[in-house]
Write a protein that holds these residues in place. Structure first.
Motif: not given
Length: 822
Positions: A395-404, A406-412, A529-535
């Motif tokens: 995964a490209k580095k611009d695919d990385r997200k932080t935990v914050a 997830i909420k701030d960008e309304f992922l999923g 770890y580097v976790f790959r997430i589906r939200a």
């Protein structure tokens, strides 16, 4: 300017006319070689009219005629407003036919090993229909590169290198059909499409490999997903003219490739198209699947290709391309034009009807690839891009997200799930009986079974009763980074990787040895770890809740997860700052591991990728909590604690205020700090001095920092490397890797070469540690003052509201209890 084209007015001193300047003439305007009031001779142009207005499309000019003057000549009037010109029509403006593009002698040579996969052979092609409109060369002949929607009167001479079958579709307007073909000449390529009744007129006429004159068609904006490298495409109409070119076809190329190494495919976005060439290492069996949309059978075949980058990738062929693929044996070479990138199981490629597949092409790249493979590649192991374990790494580095985020960008929260990666640490794993479920033992089923009696489990899907069942993970765990924590779900394969045991083993372990069962979970936490997430938001008991599932978890690689911001692209360190940093990190990891087998090295934080700086302020919680917390929970509490920080980009001014408190926290907890500053030494000099002075408990500033760090007992170091110097070479001779006397230490303060006698070095190390422990115990017994903290204990300043160190685990447990109550 619009889309690289300019709108101008040109004059002959009597009249002026509105004009559109296209490439290559537009490049002269972009580079200021052509300016206002310049006089020139046009060599390539077209006259057009639209809605009663006349305008010119200017393509090129004669550079020798270019002359600059200070002001316009005469008082020209608009050509549309002159009644004399209007009465004679467009004859007043004469159009000279442009010169045909120079012929290039690159006619394709016959190759007995070359064949086009999935395409009809010359012997099986139907006879070409009689040409429409004659075979004479049109006067308005243009190269493909000059086509644009601004041209109304044009013609091209091109070779057809690919033609699709007739496809039928249905939409709101009704049913329809289409076919496409790829045209190529010496200037470029373009996609040509016909719809509806036009398909019946031209489908049998157009044959692959033949050269045609094409005119009277529309040029429109292209849909880039079809892989043809042109921003426009041609749409055929009933009035379009297509005729076979009787002469000159040998000067046109048969195909044009833009190959990229297989290793670069991981840098491409999903659904991008690329050209690759590789050796066929594996050929899969022909398989049939049923498509979800049309419920039709479709053939597929998987190939594994490898190239000189020593990377391999899976390529999927579909339809006739899969059925007609002929494995010639002896590792054939395959060149694919227009392969589409997919992120299924890492990085894979697939072909489409617009893809061109050629076996053993007679081109330079194929000969170079064959030489490499026969001499060395056949005996080397390649790195596969098409594996589930590679999913998070690729995964490209611009695919990385932080935990914050997830909420701030309304992922999923959208109609489709969001996929992203998180660099995080396991904070807590639910260890109750719900970590697994009883599943159907039938391969590929995995559905939950119902226990009907002793040794009787029923699967509703299979409609069978089994005398045994399988246990599969369905875990809930909490992962965190410097911005917060979140709950995620992990399933069987990921659970086995995180816990190191199968769900069946854990089931029996809980029954027979509860202490060992709990120890497995304790060993799993605090590992990055580097976790790959589906939200995706899903409805649960009438309420929408965000559900995050772990698709894969890859242990953190210290060479991949370093400061990767925009500053690291600078080339002042060969070849870039990022590459130099990766080499240095690799050197440190190997040196630390080789110096002592008990040494543990890990990456805990990195620079932000969204801003052009190393944002230590936003990572302050990560610096204050995660590294000290992990160091405290190290397996061998007698090991020394050290953080080595790379600083290759400027720090924000707002971040520097917190550096002193970070240094004091590290000092309290006995954590030594080394800083490697390169590329931005002057901008970061004050900040480096602040944090190191606090961590080493010395009085220092930017000017006397080096002298202060040489004081006896100081364990902190700084290495400043200037532009043009080798970061790895400077590091090899620095105290960060060498002892103060120039020898590699084995974990103690004595100097010796550990490689000469590793057993003696280890004995000396243990002896020194025992002596230090004895002296500290005697000192504590004879002193009535408060004992200082041991080296492996964590000190928490309760007055510092940001010092969350001691509460990190308690917060995780509280969150787990609340979740369980819900």
């Amino acid at each position: 300017m619009e889309g690289g084209r300019y709108k101008v007015a040109v004059s002959d001193s009597t009249h002026y006319i509105q004009s559109v300047v296209v490439s290559p003439m537009s490049q002269l305007l972009s580079s200021d070689q052509l300016k206002l009031n310049d006089v020139f001779k046009v060599t390539q142009y077209n006259l057009n009219s639209s809605k009663g207005h006349t305008f010119l499309v200017l393509g090129s000019l004669e550079m020798e005629s270019l002359m600059s003057i200070r002001s316009k000549i005469g008082e020209p009037v608009n050509v549309d407003h002159d009644p004399d010109i209007a009465s004679t029509g467009n004859a007043a403006v004469r159009t000279a036919p442009p010169a045909a593009p120079p012929a290039v002698n690159n006619a394709p040579r016959p190759n007995p090993f070359q064949s086009n996969i999935g395409n009809a052979t010359m012997a099986n092609r139907p006879a070409v229909a009689p040409p429409t409109g004659g075979s004479e060369e049109p006067e308005s002949l243009q190269p493909i590169a000059n086509l644009s929607p601004y041209h109304n009167r044009w013609a091209i001479k091109a070779r057809i290198i690919n033609k699709t079958d007739i496809k039928k579709f249905a939409n709101a307007k009704g049913e329809g059909k289409l076919f496409s073909a790829t045209c190529i000449d010496n200037s470029g390529e373009i996609r040509m499409t016909a719809f509806g009744d036009v398909v019946d007129k031209f489908f049998d006429m157009i044959q692959e490999g033949q050269v045609y004159f094409i005119s009277n068609a529309q040029v429109k904006i292209a849909k880039r997903q079809f892989g043809v490298r042109n921003e426009y495409e041609v749409h055929l109409e009933q009035s379009s003219l297509i005729s076979m070119a009787r002469e000159g076809g040998e000067a046109l190329p048969s195909v044009r490739y833009s190959f990229i190494p297989i290793s670069h495919v991981s840098n491409l976005d999903k659904d991008n198209n690329c050209d690759i060439i590789g050796i066929v290492r594996e050929v899969g069996e022909l398989a049939n699947i049923v498509t979800k949309t049309t419920q039709k059978n479709l053939s597929k075949r998987d190939l594994t290709l490898v190239d000189t980058s020593n990377c391999s990738i899976k390529v999927t062929l579909w339809g006739q391309q899969a059925e007609n693929f002929n494995d010639l044996g002896n590792y054939p070479i395959v060149a694919i034009k227009g392969a589409r990138v997919s992120d299924y199981n890492g990085r894979t490629l697939s072909t489409s009807s617009m893809s061109t597949i050629t076996m053993n092409p007679d081109i330079r790249e194929a000969h170079e690839l064959r030489g490499w493979f026969d001499s060395q590649g056949i005996n080397e192991a390649s790195r596969s891009l098409s594996t589930a374990a590679n999913l998070a790494v690729s995964a490209k580095k611009d695919d990385r997200k932080t935990v914050a985020q997830i909420k701030d960008e309304f992922l999923g929260s959208g109609d489709k799930p969001d996929f992203f990666s998180i660099l995080g640490t396991i904070a807590y794993v639910k260890s109750d009986a719900t970590i697994s479920y009883m599943a159907c033992p039938t391969e590929g089923c995995n559905k939950k079974v119902l226990e009907e009696g002793p040794n009787m489990w029923r699967c509703e899907k299979c409609q069978k009763v089994f005398d045994r069942c399988d246990h599969r993970y369905i875990m809930s765990l909490q992962i965190g980074d410097h911005t917060g924590q979140t709950w995620v779900n992990a399933f069987n394969e990921t659970g086995e990787q995180l816990l190191g045991k199968t769900a069946e083993e854990m089931y029996h372990l809980k029954i027979n040895d509860d202490a060992a069962y709990s120890a497995v979970f304790k060993d799993a936490i605090f590992k990055p770890y580097v976790f790959r997430i589906r939200a995706k938001q899903e409805s649960y008991q009438g309420e929408m809740k965000l559900r995050c599932n772990v698709l894969s978890a890859v242990p953190v690689n210290a060479e991949d997860d370093l400061d990767n911001c925009e500053w690291m692209r600078n080339g002042d360190f060969h070849p870039t700052r990022l590459d130099a940093q990766q080499d240095a990190a690799h050197l440190i990891v190997n040196a630390k591991r080789q110096s002592n087998v008990e040494n543990v090295v890990a990456i805990m934080t990195m620079g932000g990728s969204s801003k052009a700086n190393y944002n230590m302020h936003s990572h302050r919680q990560g610096w204050r909590v995660m590294p000290p917390l992990v160091l405290k929970n190290r397996q061998n509490s007698n090991q020394r604690q050290r953080i080595i920080a790379f600083l290759g980009s400027p720090l924000e001014e707002s971040a520097q205020a917190s550096l002193a408190s970070i240094g004091k926290l590290l000092k309290k907890n006995g954590v030594a700090l080394d800083i490697i500053s390169f590329g931005s030494q002057e901008a970061n000099a004050t900040a480096v001095a602040q944090v190191l002075a606090a961590a080493a408990a010395v009085e220092a500033n930017a000017s006397n920092l080096h002298e202060a760090l040489l004081a006896p007992g100081c364990e902190c170091h700084v290495l400043q490397v200037g532009a043009g110097e080798s970061l790895s070479e400077m590091l090899m001779t620095s105290p960060i890797l060498l002892g103060e006397d120039g020898s590699v230490p084995m974990g103690g303060d004595f100097g010796m070469d550990g490689d000469m006698d590793p057993e003696l070095a280890m004995a000396l190390k243990l002896s020194l540690e025992d002596e230090k422990s004895r002296m500290e115990r005697e000192k504590g017994a004879n002193s009535s003052a408060t004992n200082p903290p041991a080296e492996n204990e964590m000190v928490v300043d309760e007055d510092d509201e940001e010092a969350m160190l001691a509460r990190a685990i308690a917060m995780s447990m509280e969150s787990a209890a609340q979740e369980k109550q819900q």
